[in-house]
Design an enzyme around this catalytic site. Sequence first.
Site, short mmCIF file in Angstrom:
data_model
loop_
_atom_site.label_atom_id
_atom_site.label_comp_id
_atom_site.label_asym_id
_atom_site.label_seq_id
_atom_site.Cartn_x
_atom_site.Cartn_y
_atom_site.Cartn_z
N HIS A 177 -8.27 16.95 44.07
CA HIS A 177 -7.00 17.56 43.69
C HIS A 177 -6.34 18.30 44.83
O HIS A 177 -5.17 18.68 44.75
CB HIS A 177 -7.22 18.53 42.52
CG HIS A 177 -7.90 17.90 41.35
ND1 HIS A 177 -9.24 18.09 41.06
CD2 HIS A 177 -7.43 17.06 40.41
CE1 HIS A 177 -9.55 17.40 39.99
NE2 HIS A 177 -8.48 16.77 39.58
N SER A 192 -5.02 16.25 33.73
CA SER A 192 -3.57 16.16 33.49
C SER A 192 -3.15 14.74 33.15
O SER A 192 -2.41 14.51 32.19
CB SER A 192 -2.81 16.65 34.72
OG SER A 192 -1.42 16.51 34.54
N ASN A 193 -3.62 13.76 33.92
CA ASN A 193 -3.15 12.40 33.67
C ASN A 193 -3.63 11.87 32.32
O ASN A 193 -2.92 11.10 31.67
CB ASN A 193 -3.55 11.47 34.83
CG ASN A 193 -4.99 11.06 34.80
OD1 ASN A 193 -5.37 10.09 34.15
ND2 ASN A 193 -5.84 11.79 35.51
N CYS A 233 -8.88 5.33 39.59
CA CYS A 233 -7.87 4.96 40.56
C CYS A 233 -8.49 4.99 41.95
O CYS A 233 -9.65 5.40 42.12
CB CYS A 233 -6.68 5.91 40.48
SG CYS A 233 -7.11 7.63 40.91
N HIS A 242 -11.87 15.37 37.42
CA HIS A 242 -12.00 15.98 36.10
C HIS A 242 -12.68 15.02 35.12
O HIS A 242 -12.03 14.39 34.28
CB HIS A 242 -10.61 16.38 35.57
CG HIS A 242 -10.08 17.62 36.20
ND1 HIS A 242 -8.73 17.91 36.28
CD2 HIS A 242 -10.72 18.67 36.81
CE1 HIS A 242 -8.57 19.08 36.89
NE2 HIS A 242 -9.76 19.54 37.22
N GLU A 281 -4.22 20.86 41.49
CA GLU A 281 -3.28 20.21 42.41
C GLU A 281 -2.09 21.11 42.72
O GLU A 281 -1.61 21.16 43.85
CB GLU A 281 -2.80 18.88 41.83
CG GLU A 281 -1.88 18.13 42.80
CD GLU A 281 -1.30 16.86 42.22
OE1 GLU A 281 -0.18 16.48 42.64
OE2 GLU A 281 -1.95 16.25 41.34
N CYS A 325 -6.96 13.40 47.39
CA CYS A 325 -6.32 12.08 47.27
C CYS A 325 -5.22 11.98 48.32
O CYS A 325 -4.40 12.90 48.47
CB CYS A 325 -5.73 11.91 45.87
SG CYS A 325 -4.72 10.41 45.69
#
Length: 326
Positions: A92, A242-243, A30, A59, A144, A114
């Site tokens: 994060h 996490s994503n 991203c 990560h 995060e 981010c």
Amino acid sequence: MTTIAPASPAGLDSPLAPLKLLIAAPRGFCAGVDRAIEIVERALDRFGQPVFVRHEIVHNRFVVDGLKAKGAVFVEELDDVPDGAPVVFSAHGVPKIVPAAATERGLDWLDATCPLVSKVHRQAERQVEAGRHILFVGHKGHPEVIGTMGQVPEGSITLVETLDDVTALDLPTSTPLAFLTQTTLSVDDTREIVAALRSRFPDINGPRAEDICYATSNRQSAVKSIAAKCDLLLVIGAPNSSNSLRLVEVAEREGTPAKLIQRGHEIDPSWLDGVTTLGLTAGASAPEVLVREVVDRLAQWRAVTEETVTTTVENMVFKLPRQLAD
């Protein structure tokens, strides 16, 4: 559509069985991850080796190892950074005390947080300034979450992970409330928790726009678009991402078995038994080179026909910190 049809493995006369591969798009890096990696690379160009990075910049072990090879040194705490050395904070985000401590020590530091996470940080500060107690929807221990909760005074924010946590909340009825969320959560799960919060606390204040980032939402939507058509879905990502974990959950919620892998060599050929259509995606920290590695690995056992299924096109770009701007 692309067909990869390698020769049969040595000793086998029969052709390889076909495998239809549905590759989700968008997938992989991203804008926030692109920006974080570029910050480390530009810092190395600017300061030379070594550049220290507090925690994994993103990560993904492949990405981290690649930056190590270029001269980045990853450490867990700021105390591990020598005096006079440049340091980068991960994508994060970090608690507010970390850059303050770096400044106090006179370190050259760069913030690779981010911008969408930084936005949540500013929202948290504004809610506390307005006298509200924050209910933060997220996963305990995730960097995060630690970073966001570290933006406001202790006691002014409470972590909510599940619907049961909403039920168990014990707050004075006179307490003004607000909610915020981690950016990399399941869209569906978060919607349920937010609905429960609004039901229990009708006057709770929430963000104008969804905190879950565009990339997380887009990748989950892309998986939903192919999951029902697949016998199995592979997600390329780290176990602490996490994503990426949410992408596995999304597929499973659609009724499709899913497996999280970091590299192509982790694939067990027995997973393909009975599989005629396979789905493939990558978490927001996984580079496209790993997608191609997985496709090449699959082509060792099956005659792969690729089809990319695009649900949206991303064109988001984030600015670099002013210290690195050209």
